[in-house]
Design a protein around this motif. Structure first.
Motif, PDB file in Angstrom:
ATOM      1  N   GLU A  36      -8.081  -3.371  -6.370  1.00  0.00           N
ATOM      2  CA  GLU A  36      -6.955  -2.491  -6.684  1.00  0.00           C
ATOM      3  C   GLU A  36      -5.950  -2.432  -5.534  1.00  0.00           C
ATOM      4  O   GLU A  36      -4.752  -2.459  -5.743  1.00  0.00           O
ATOM      5  N   LEU A  37      -6.468  -2.313  -4.330  1.00  0.00           N
ATOM      6  CA  LEU A  37      -5.575  -2.158  -3.187  1.00  0.00           C
ATOM      7  C   LEU A  37      -4.803  -3.432  -2.891  1.00  0.00           C
ATOM      8  O   LEU A  37      -3.769  -3.403  -2.234  1.00  0.00           O
ATOM      9  N   GLN A  83      -8.798   8.068  -8.262  1.00  0.00           N
ATOM     10  CA  GLN A  83      -8.273   7.895  -9.616  1.00  0.00           C
ATOM     11  C   GLN A  83      -8.878   6.694 -10.326  1.00  0.00           C
ATOM     12  O   GLN A  83      -8.747   6.557 -11.533  1.00  0.00           O
ATOM     13  N   LEU A  84      -9.518   5.810  -9.560  1.00  0.00           N
ATOM     14  CA  LEU A  84     -10.167   4.663 -10.196  1.00  0.00           C
ATOM     15  C   LEU A  84     -11.409   5.129 -10.930  1.00  0.00           C
ATOM     16  O   LEU A  84     -11.962   6.185 -10.645  1.00  0.00           O
ATOM     17  N   ASP A  85     -11.838   4.298 -11.843  1.00  0.00           N
ATOM     18  CA  ASP A  85     -13.030   4.620 -12.607  1.00  0.00           C
ATOM     19  C   ASP A  85     -14.252   4.153 -11.808  1.00  0.00           C
ATOM     20  O   ASP A  85     -14.638   2.999 -11.879  1.00  0.00           O
ATOM     21  N   LEU A  86     -14.822   5.043 -11.008  1.00  0.00           N
ATOM     22  CA  LEU A  86     -15.869   4.633 -10.087  1.00  0.00           C
ATOM     23  C   LEU A  86     -17.220   5.215 -10.463  1.00  0.00           C
ATOM     24  O   LEU A  86     -17.311   6.220 -11.152  1.00  0.00           O
ATOM     25  N   LYS A  87     -18.248   4.553  -9.972  1.00  0.00           N
ATOM     26  CA  LYS A  87     -19.595   5.097 -10.128  1.00  0.00           C
ATOM     27  C   LYS A  87     -19.731   6.379  -9.331  1.00  0.00           C
ATOM     28  O   LYS A  87     -20.251   7.367  -9.790  1.00  0.00           O
ATOM     29  N   ALA A 124      -7.679  -0.699   5.548  1.00  0.00           N
ATOM     30  CA  ALA A 124      -8.252   0.039   4.431  1.00  0.00           C
ATOM     31  C   ALA A 124      -9.411  -0.736   3.826  1.00  0.00           C
ATOM     32  O   ALA A 124     -10.510  -0.220   3.647  1.00  0.00           O
ATOM     33  N   GLU A 163       2.418   6.815  -6.691  1.00  0.00           N
ATOM     34  CA  GLU A 163       1.448   7.759  -7.249  1.00  0.00           C
ATOM     35  C   GLU A 163       1.866   9.197  -7.002  1.00  0.00           C
ATOM     36  O   GLU A 163       1.729  10.060  -7.859  1.00  0.00           O
ATOM     37  N   LYS A 166     -14.205  -3.032  -6.683  1.00  0.00           N
ATOM     38  CA  LYS A 166     -13.127  -2.547  -7.544  1.00  0.00           C
ATOM     39  C   LYS A 166     -11.959  -2.030  -6.711  1.00  0.00           C
ATOM     40  O   LYS A 166     -10.802  -2.355  -6.960  1.00  0.00           O
ATOM     41  N   SER A 216      -5.852   8.230  -4.171  1.00  0.00           N
ATOM     42  CA  SER A 216      -5.603   7.038  -4.956  1.00  0.00           C
ATOM     43  C   SER A 216      -6.913   6.405  -5.418  1.00  0.00           C
ATOM     44  O   SER A 216      -7.069   6.012  -6.567  1.00  0.00           O
ATOM     45  N   THR A 276     -20.234  -2.330  -6.337  1.00  0.00           N
ATOM     46  CA  THR A 276     -19.274  -2.521  -7.430  1.00  0.00           C
ATOM     47  C   THR A 276     -18.018  -1.675  -7.202  1.00  0.00           C
ATOM     48  O   THR A 276     -16.912  -2.105  -7.499  1.00  0.00           O
ATOM     49  N   ILE A 299      -4.700   8.021   0.399  1.00  0.00           N
ATOM     50  CA  ILE A 299      -5.474   6.856  -0.027  1.00  0.00           C
ATOM     51  C   ILE A 299      -6.740   7.316  -0.758  1.00  0.00           C
ATOM     52  O   ILE A 299      -7.111   6.752  -1.783  1.00  0.00           O
ATOM     53  N   GLU A 330      -3.215  -2.289   4.652  1.00  0.00           N
ATOM     54  CA  GLU A 330      -4.146  -2.746   3.622  1.00  0.00           C
ATOM     55  C   GLU A 330      -5.410  -3.343   4.217  1.00  0.00           C
ATOM     56  O   GLU A 330      -6.510  -3.093   3.758  1.00  0.00           O
ATOM     57  N   GLN A 357     -20.199  11.829 -18.432  1.00  0.00           N
ATOM     58  CA  GLN A 357     -21.055  11.543 -17.278  1.00  0.00           C
ATOM     59  C   GLN A 357     -22.050  12.660 -16.951  1.00  0.00           C
ATOM     60  O   GLN A 357     -23.249  12.398 -16.883  1.00  0.00           O
ATOM     61  N   ARG A 401       2.439   1.805  -3.324  1.00  0.00           N
ATOM     62  CA  ARG A 401       1.481   2.327  -4.283  1.00  0.00           C
ATOM     63  C   ARG A 401       1.286   3.836  -4.097  1.00  0.00           C
ATOM     64  O   ARG A 401       1.318   4.609  -5.048  1.00  0.00           O
ATOM     65  N   LEU A 402       1.110   4.238  -2.855  1.00  0.00           N
ATOM     66  CA  LEU A 402       0.865   5.651  -2.583  1.00  0.00           C
ATOM     67  C   LEU A 402       2.088   6.497  -2.939  1.00  0.00           C
ATOM     68  O   LEU A 402       1.971   7.569  -3.521  1.00  0.00           O
ATOM     69  N   LEU A 414       0.829  -1.200   0.000  1.00  0.00           N
ATOM     70  CA  LEU A 414       0.000   0.000   0.000  1.00  0.00           C
ATOM     71  C   LEU A 414       0.867   1.255   0.000  1.00  0.00           C
ATOM     72  O   LEU A 414       0.653   2.186  -0.760  1.00  0.00           O
TER      73      LEU A 414
END
Ligand SMILES: Nc1ncnc2c1ncn2[C@@H]1O[C@H](COP(=O)(O)OP(=O)(O)OP(=O)(O)O)[C@@H](O)[C@H]1O
Ligand SMILES: [Mg+2]
Lengths: 478, 298
Positions: free
Chosen positions: B293-294, B241-245, B273, A196, B289, B238, B285, B235, B270, A256, A192-193, A189
């Motif tokens: 990812e994490l 940046q995901l493609d979220l609803k 989180a 980024e 996702k 981070s 969903t 976090i 982790e 969107q 990753r952070l 984790l």
């Protein structure tokens, strides 16, 4: 100042941004209250008066940079006499390097590539905006090789500068450093952070380099000429078939809010103003409960039940993005239809309706369409004729008087047999059949495009090169 | 400063842009250059601000905080579908009018007099917009979620927004005693009319940058450590940046940080989180996702 502002507004309009007279006047008043030296506040002040749609912000920023990049104390270009904040920053950095015993003096010219890389890495690891800016300025000076009057574009200079800085390897080196510095092993984790964060800084640094190059080009060529070369279409006008990666991202972003608005608009349309002519029988029937007085008039609903939609889309390379956006738009407003079924093809055809049923996440469904659908029959080049034949044989029985069929693609058939009789059959059975073509009209029926042949059997062929046109069509459809 | 119609503006509320920022910080609202700059300008130009942006990014709070730092009364008009003049502007108090007419019956008062009487201030029910105009003290007017009203209802707002006045047929035109600072918020569910947009300054409030979000967490969550606040902000960035609803909003960031405090957590691994993602994300969903990812090591 007013002259500069006028030129700026003219350029905004040239770039397609709608600026009204009132807004222009507001901007003129606004700049009297905020000093231009306070660049960010100044930019937002202009933005607040001139730009009323967030999707237009990026275009605004580009024009702003061109017109105002040479103003403000930090930004003077030139070496020597007029010391700027940035130059001062650079001097401080160098002194620091010297103390640590690794670095020359003066500009970057006296430094070895290793020293430069070292210094850049330090600036990036510290994440200090000012330092990164100073580095960017020096890098452009040393590496871009810009000469006044040279007729090459900014991308060339950008490329030259970046190549010399080897930014690609930078992220890995920074991560290595970071692992070394950490007292314990980094968890995944943390990795990753950290990654980024660094990637973000490197992007910002690239942005600084671009900005520096742009400033120099503006100085050389003048704002007007520069603005013209940088002019880009607004997201809603970007062509599906030629969108760059950045433009694609911007497009996706604007999709969107657009679908949300479209859905709300359609829902409202359905709710209000749907009254048709007086329904006499129904009114009389209800009047019985008022002792025969027709107190509550009843109206006929002019619209028949919601249509059933079948989308048949070519998803081969050049038109894939278009198919994707259309499917997303259609599914976002699927409430407007009693049923939506979708089929995709290249030279083979596959039904993908279930992908959309399985998840609420349209992006995920699209991802499955791209990876799982079985659309290749022979060689993976579009074969409309074969795909249509398959469609007709397998699903033709489901086309009925309530069905609206959308055919999507550029109709570039690679000189295969057209099988346009299928479209003719569809037209006879379906309520409507439309063709949406992402190519500009002037290309239709050139080369292997046979959209005209298919088109004669449809209720209309529509040019849908961009989001604006696509939205227009979908709104009419629902 | 006087506007065309003679309403007198207050003396300036703010010294400069930095001043707005500092004052807001005092009341735990963390603004960026855009927010502070536009608020400053709105005061100087005497213009309303239209604030757009994703849900939960501090649009409503901005108006409240500005009211607080300027010592103004906050008047709020919450919009909804079906909102009309009688709820937004004013309404005649029919019952009271009727009562008045009945008590007078018999005395030979003539109708004109009566009419003047029952259509006077005494029988007027002021609603938020009129209240904002007629107030003596400084006012911040918040017209919240303006995109919820129908386009036709928007027209009600136009007179107020450009001239700070209201016309009441029976009473004439009422002009503001002071120019209120007006905020309109919108979640962008429909396109607002050009006429409305032209009258406003436009401010897009997006998810905050990393540093600002960390500051917000520090300001709003008591006793949280710098390092935990930093982790939270990173976090969240981070995940956004995901493609979220639906990406996590600032309010969700704050909820998450508060939960972590309650659970006595000082660094987020982790496992933690993943176990608490349901506070940041609302859709199954999205949670799936983000969990995936994490977990991947890339
Ligand atoms: N910049 C900020 N500084 C301090 N707190 C903030 C900031 N931005 C948001 N918040 C906090 O986040 C929460 C959500 O803010 P708010 O309700 O104002 O959002 P909103 O944009 O109006 O959302 P919605 O669109 O859902 O109405 C509030 O608790 C607010 O205090
Ligand atoms: Mg709100």
């Amino acid at each position: 100042m007013l002259e500069l502002l006028n030129g700026f507004v003219v350029e905004l309009r040239n770039a397609g941004l709608p600026v009204s007279l009132t807004e222009n006047l507001d901007a003129m008043e606004a700049v009297q209250h905020i000093p231009i030296e306070d660049r960010d506040a100044f930019k937002y002040a202009l933005g607040a008066t001139l730009i009323k749609n967030h999707a237009h912000w990026r275009s605004f920023e580009t024009v702003f940079e061109v017109y105002f990049s040479l103003r403000g104390p930090e930004y003077k270009i030139g070496d020597g006499d007029d010391e700027t904040d940035i130059d001062e920053m650079w001097r401080e950095m160098q002194e620091q390097q010297q103390q640590e015993g690794n670095g020359g003096q003066g500009g970057m010219d006296g430094m070895t590539p290793e020293e430069i890389a070292q210094m850049l890495m330090q600036a990036l690891m510290n994440g200090d905006q000012g330092m990164m800016r100073a580095m960017a300025k020096q890098s452009v000076q040393r590496f871009a090789g810009m000469e006044p009057g040279r007729p090459v574009g900014g991308t060339y200079y950008l490329y030259r500068t970046l190549r010399n800085l080897d930014l690609d390897g930078m992220l890995d080196k920074m991560m290595e450093q970071s692992r070394e510095d950490a007292p314990d092993d980094l968890t995944s984790l943390e990795e990753r952070l950290e990654k980024e964060e660094y990637a973000d800084r490197i992007e910002k640094f690239k942005g600084e380099i671009e900005a520096e190059i742009r400033r120099r080009l503006v100085e050389d060529r003048g704002a007007e000429a520069m603005a013209k070369t940088l002019r880009k279409p607004l997201p809603e006008d970007v062509e599906f078939m030629h969108a760059s990666r950045d433009e694609m991202t911007a497009l996706k972003k604007s999709l969107q809010p657009l679908t949300r608005k479209l859905a709300a608009r359609l829902a409202r349309k359905r709710k209000h103003g749907r009254k048709g002519p007086l329904d006499f029988r129904n009114t009389v029937r209800h009047s019985l409960s008022y002792g025969g007085v027709p107190a509550e008039p009843k109206f006929k609903y002019p619209r028949p039940a919601k249509p059933e939609l079948m989308v048949v889309a070519d998803i081969s390379g050049s038109v894939a993005a278009f198919a994707r956006f259309t499917l997303m738009l259609v599914y976002a407003i699927s409430g407007q239809f009693s049923k939506v079924r979708s089929f995709v093809f290249i030279d083979g055809l596959d039904e993908v309706t279930d992908y959309f049923k399985a998840t609420e996440d349209i992006t995920e469904a699209i991802h499955r369409v791209n990876t799982e659908a079985d659309v290749v029959w022979v060689d993976g080049h579009s074969d409309y004729g074969h795909a249509f034949e398959v469609f007709w044989n397998q699903y033709g029985k489901d086309v009925g008087p309530k069905t609206t069929v959308l055919l999507l693609g550029d109709a570039r058939n690679n000189y295969h047999a057209s099988q346009s009789w299928v479209v003719k059959e569809i037209q006879q059975k379906a309520r409507h059949v439309y063709w949406l073509n992402p190519e500009p009209k002037s290309y239709w029926n050139t080369g292997d495009s046979i959209v005209g042949e298919y088109g004669t059997h449809t209720d209309g062929v529509y040019e849908c090169r961009n989001l604006r046109q696509l939205e227009g069509f979908v709104e009419k459809l629902a | 400063m006087t506007t065309d119609n003679g309403a007198v503006a207050d003396t300036n509320r703010f010294q400069n842009v930095q001043g707005v920022r500092d004052d807001l910080k005092e009341v735990n609202y963390l603004a960026d250059d855009g927010i502070a700059g536009v608020a400053f300008l709105a005061d100087r130009l005497g213009k309303p601000i239209l604030v757009e942006g994703p849900a939960g990014t501090g649009k409503t709070q901005l108006a409240k905080s500005i009211a607080e730092i300027t010592g103004s009364k906050l008047i709020r008009l919450q919009c909804y579908e079906g909102l009309d003049e009688s709820k937004a502007l004013y309404e005649w108090n029919y019952k009271k009018q009727l009562l008045r007419i009945q008590t007078e019956r018999g005395d030979n008062e003539d109708w004109t007099e009566m009419k003047d009487d029952i259509f006077s201030d005494e029988f007027l029910l002021t609603r938020p917009l009129l209240e904002a105009i007629t107030a003596d003290e400084p006012v911040v007017l918040l017209i919240d979620e303006v995109d919820r009203v129908e386009v036709e209802t928007e027209a009600l707002l136009l007179e107020i927004l450009s001239d700070y006045q209201v016309s009441i047929p029976e009473l004439g035109t009422i002009t503001a005693k002071q120019i209120p600072l007006v905020f309109l918020t919108s979640n962008n569910t429909r396109e607002l009319s050009e006429a409305l947009k032209r009258r406003c300054l436009y401010l897009h409030v997006d998810y905050p940058e990393l540093d600002r979000e960390r500051e917000i967490v520090l300001a709003k969550v008591p006793d949280i450590t710098e390092s935990l606040a930093d982790q939270v902000a990173r976090i969240v960035r981070s995940i956004r940046q995901l493609d979220l609803k639906k990406a996590p909003s600032v309010s969700e960031t704050l909820d998450w940080a508060r939960t972590l405090m309650i659970l006595n957590i000082d660094t987020i691994d982790e496992q933690t989180a993943k176990e608490t993602l349901n506070i940041l994300l609302k859709y199954q969903t999205d949670i799936a996702k983000a969990t995936k990812e994490l977990s991947v090591d890339d």
